[in-house]
Write a protein that holds these residues in place. Sequence first.
Motif, PDB file in Angstrom:
ATOM      1  N   THR A 150      65.673  10.677  60.471  1.00 35.83           N
ATOM      2  CA  THR A 150      66.592  11.488  59.665  1.00 35.83           C
ATOM      3  C   THR A 150      66.666  10.982  58.235  1.00 35.83           C
ATOM      4  O   THR A 150      66.598  11.756  57.269  1.00 35.83           O
ATOM      5  CB  THR A 150      67.988  11.480  60.288  1.00 35.83           C
ATOM      6  OG1 THR A 150      67.929  11.999  61.611  1.00 35.83           O
ATOM      7  CG2 THR A 150      68.953  12.308  59.461  1.00 35.83           C
ATOM      8  N   LEU A 151      66.814   9.667  58.095  1.00 36.75           N
ATOM      9  CA  LEU A 151      66.879   9.069  56.768  1.00 36.75           C
ATOM     10  C   LEU A 151      65.571   9.266  56.013  1.00 36.75           C
ATOM     11  O   LEU A 151      65.562   9.525  54.806  1.00 36.75           O
ATOM     12  CB  LEU A 151      67.206   7.582  56.880  1.00 36.75           C
ATOM     13  CG  LEU A 151      67.437   6.819  55.568  1.00 36.75           C
ATOM     14  CD1 LEU A 151      68.639   7.386  54.837  1.00 36.75           C
ATOM     15  CD2 LEU A 151      67.626   5.329  55.843  1.00 36.75           C
ATOM     16  N   GLY A 152      64.461   9.164  56.733  1.00 39.59           N
ATOM     17  CA  GLY A 152      63.161   9.366  56.094  1.00 39.59           C
ATOM     18  C   GLY A 152      62.993  10.766  55.553  1.00 39.59           C
ATOM     19  O   GLY A 152      62.464  10.966  54.456  1.00 39.59           O
ATOM     20  N   ALA A 153      63.453  11.778  56.321  1.00 45.26           N
ATOM     21  CA  ALA A 153      63.283  13.170  55.894  1.00 45.26           C
ATOM     22  C   ALA A 153      64.200  13.532  54.740  1.00 45.26           C
ATOM     23  O   ALA A 153      63.810  14.299  53.846  1.00 45.26           O
ATOM     24  CB  ALA A 153      63.538  14.104  57.072  1.00 45.26           C
ATOM     25  N   THR A 154      65.416  12.996  54.719  1.00 44.95           N
ATOM     26  CA  THR A 154      66.405  13.433  53.728  1.00 44.95           C
ATOM     27  C   THR A 154      66.469  12.552  52.484  1.00 44.95           C
ATOM     28  O   THR A 154      66.920  13.018  51.436  1.00 44.95           O
ATOM     29  CB  THR A 154      67.798  13.488  54.366  1.00 44.95           C
ATOM     30  OG1 THR A 154      68.117  12.201  54.922  1.00 44.95           O
ATOM     31  CG2 THR A 154      67.844  14.535  55.472  1.00 44.95           C
ATOM     32  N   VAL A 155      66.055  11.309  52.582  1.00 45.45           N
ATOM     33  CA  VAL A 155      66.165  10.383  51.452  1.00 45.45           C
ATOM     34  C   VAL A 155      64.807   9.872  50.994  1.00 45.45           C
ATOM     35  O   VAL A 155      64.437   9.989  49.817  1.00 45.45           O
ATOM     36  CB  VAL A 155      67.092   9.202  51.797  1.00 45.45           C
ATOM     37  CG1 VAL A 155      67.163   8.232  50.612  1.00 45.45           C
ATOM     38  CG2 VAL A 155      68.484   9.699  52.159  1.00 45.45           C
ATOM     39  N   ILE A 156      64.059   9.296  51.942  1.00 48.93           N
ATOM     40  CA  ILE A 156      62.791   8.657  51.571  1.00 48.93           C
ATOM     41  C   ILE A 156      61.771   9.683  51.098  1.00 48.93           C
ATOM     42  O   ILE A 156      61.156   9.525  50.031  1.00 48.93           O
ATOM     43  CB  ILE A 156      62.223   7.852  52.758  1.00 48.93           C
ATOM     44  CG1 ILE A 156      63.252   6.825  53.239  1.00 48.93           C
ATOM     45  CG2 ILE A 156      60.925   7.174  52.346  1.00 48.93           C
ATOM     46  CD1 ILE A 156      63.651   5.824  52.198  1.00 48.93           C
ATOM     47  N   ALA A 157      61.577  10.741  51.882  1.00 49.90           N
ATOM     48  CA  ALA A 157      60.542  11.726  51.546  1.00 49.90           C
ATOM     49  C   ALA A 157      60.751  12.366  50.172  1.00 49.90           C
ATOM     50  O   ALA A 157      59.804  12.449  49.381  1.00 49.90           O
ATOM     51  CB  ALA A 157      60.466  12.796  52.637  1.00 49.90           C
ATOM     52  N   PRO A 158      61.956  12.854  49.821  1.00 44.64           N
ATOM     53  CA  PRO A 158      62.125  13.433  48.483  1.00 44.64           C
ATOM     54  C   PRO A 158      61.800  12.464  47.354  1.00 44.64           C
ATOM     55  O   PRO A 158      61.183  12.844  46.356  1.00 44.64           O
ATOM     56  CB  PRO A 158      63.602  13.848  48.468  1.00 44.64           C
ATOM     57  CG  PRO A 158      63.947  14.071  49.896  1.00 44.64           C
ATOM     58  CD  PRO A 158      63.175  13.024  50.647  1.00 44.64           C
ATOM     59  N   VAL A 159      62.217  11.202  47.506  1.00 43.37           N
ATOM     60  CA  VAL A 159      61.969  10.220  46.449  1.00 43.37           C
ATOM     61  C   VAL A 159      60.474   9.934  46.325  1.00 43.37           C
ATOM     62  O   VAL A 159      59.905   9.950  45.220  1.00 43.37           O
ATOM     63  CB  VAL A 159      62.758   8.926  46.724  1.00 43.37           C
ATOM     64  CG1 VAL A 159      62.352   7.834  45.735  1.00 43.37           C
ATOM     65  CG2 VAL A 159      64.252   9.189  46.645  1.00 43.37           C
ATOM     66  N   VAL A 160      59.826   9.682  47.449  1.00 41.20           N
ATOM     67  CA  VAL A 160      58.406   9.327  47.426  1.00 41.20           C
ATOM     68  C   VAL A 160      57.552  10.510  46.969  1.00 41.20           C
ATOM     69  O   VAL A 160      56.687  10.377  46.088  1.00 41.20           O
ATOM     70  CB  VAL A 160      57.966   8.839  48.820  1.00 41.20           C
ATOM     71  CG1 VAL A 160      56.441   8.700  48.877  1.00 41.20           C
ATOM     72  CG2 VAL A 160      58.628   7.514  49.157  1.00 41.20           C
ATOM     73  N   GLU A 161      57.775  11.676  47.549  1.00 41.90           N
ATOM     74  CA  GLU A 161      56.920  12.825  47.263  1.00 41.90           C
ATOM     75  C   GLU A 161      57.073  13.307  45.822  1.00 41.90           C
ATOM     76  O   GLU A 161      56.070  13.602  45.148  1.00 41.90           O
ATOM     77  CB  GLU A 161      57.226  13.945  48.243  1.00 41.90           C
ATOM     78  CG  GLU A 161      56.834  13.602  49.678  1.00 41.90           C
ATOM     79  CD  GLU A 161      57.248  14.663  50.682  1.00 41.90           C
ATOM     80  OE1 GLU A 161      57.704  15.749  50.245  1.00 41.90           O
ATOM     81  OE2 GLU A 161      57.112  14.410  51.895  1.00 41.90           O
TER      82      GLU A 161
END
Length: 446
Positions: A150-161
């Motif tokens: 959940t954290l990866g989809a909502t926080v990590i992914a937007p920042v990285v991508e």
Amino acid sequence: MSNPAPAEAPTGAGTAPVPHRDTEEPAFPAAADRSQWRYRPRRAFWRSRVVRAVAVVTVLAICALFILGLVREQTGTEGFLVGLGLAVLPVPLLMAAFRWLDRVEPGPWKNLLFAFAWGAFAAALVAILANSFAVRWIATATADPDSADTLGATVIAPVVEESAKAAAILLLFLFRRKHFGGLVDGVVIAGFTATGFAFTENILYLGNAFGEDQEFGSTGLGSVTAATFFVRVVMSPFAHPLFTVLTGIGFGFAALAPRGKRLRRVLLPLAGLLLAMGLHAAWNGSATFGGPLAFYAVYGALMVPAFGLLTWLAVWSRQRELRTISGELPAYAAAGWLSPAEPTALSSMRARQVARAFAARTYGPAAARAVGEYESFATTLAFLRDRARRGTAGPDFPAREQELLHHLWQRREVASPALTYAARATGRVWAPPQYLDYDGYNPYRR
């Protein structure tokens, strides 16, 4: 024969003087070959364009092999081919839409292809590796894999991508600054980068969906593949471009900032990047936390209005470019370089097309190409002068201006009558009655 007075290099906001043409022909020789242009400094071999181009292509090719190999490993060969076939469908439409916005002063295709390739291969590779690493690390640290996803989809992914996609815009902003002049350039480059990224991501999602259907025997409209295709390709093909365009707008505003405003040129792209991350996080979070109802609510209340607003901004920016042409080129008409009707014709996309068609019909394809080149050089001249007015043209402004005037002068015999005809035929300037013939020209005579 008197030499035309060279323009002074602009040192700040204001308008540089226009070199006046008061003779039958300019007092400078024909334009030199592109490789011999005077204002372009010679570079060492390792800094040559060929070496840089080979290095960029090699890096992108390696990234392509790695990312496509990873996607095929996750989806299987059959799923990869199905995902590839479905993911490619929206790509031409999105590229055509962004290219349409760039018709006034089209950027080089090599820049756009670099942006697309960066998004599809380099940014996608960074995203898949960084996202996977971050999710595994969070899952190990917290011993809670569900929360990590959940954290990866909502926080990590937007920042990285968004950071990975923004790198392409930054590279073109730094190393192709001549072709990055404002909002439209930022929107178009960001759109191509995000279209490439979404293309690769869609292969992964659609390929996995097809593999799931194969495992459970689902087919038809009720299959996971059909649902994934509807959500990602039909409903929201503009999602990734919409996020990244916010970053592109930040870089576009930075390109318009005067050279002395360094802080503004740093903060504006960062602000655009943060907005892109925030909108991306809201989009991902709506599906993760709220289910279908929240997803559709965010889609209708946030994504659709944002898409409409950014579309309006892009179209307004394009119209602003046309107004720049109509505002800057009359100075050259007054100095004798252009005919009085040319600035009016050059500020209309329809008149430009009419001029090329007239030249092709009257003199052949070579004349149409000459008119198209004339339009391109005149547009570049207008934007160069606009940047000089704002103090962002750089110290080589006089040499670049003279060089563009070289190119216009070489094509004037075909282009000037064609553009005058187009201005009158489209009603942008007064056309004389057909029984009159002014200066040996009659718009009704074919």
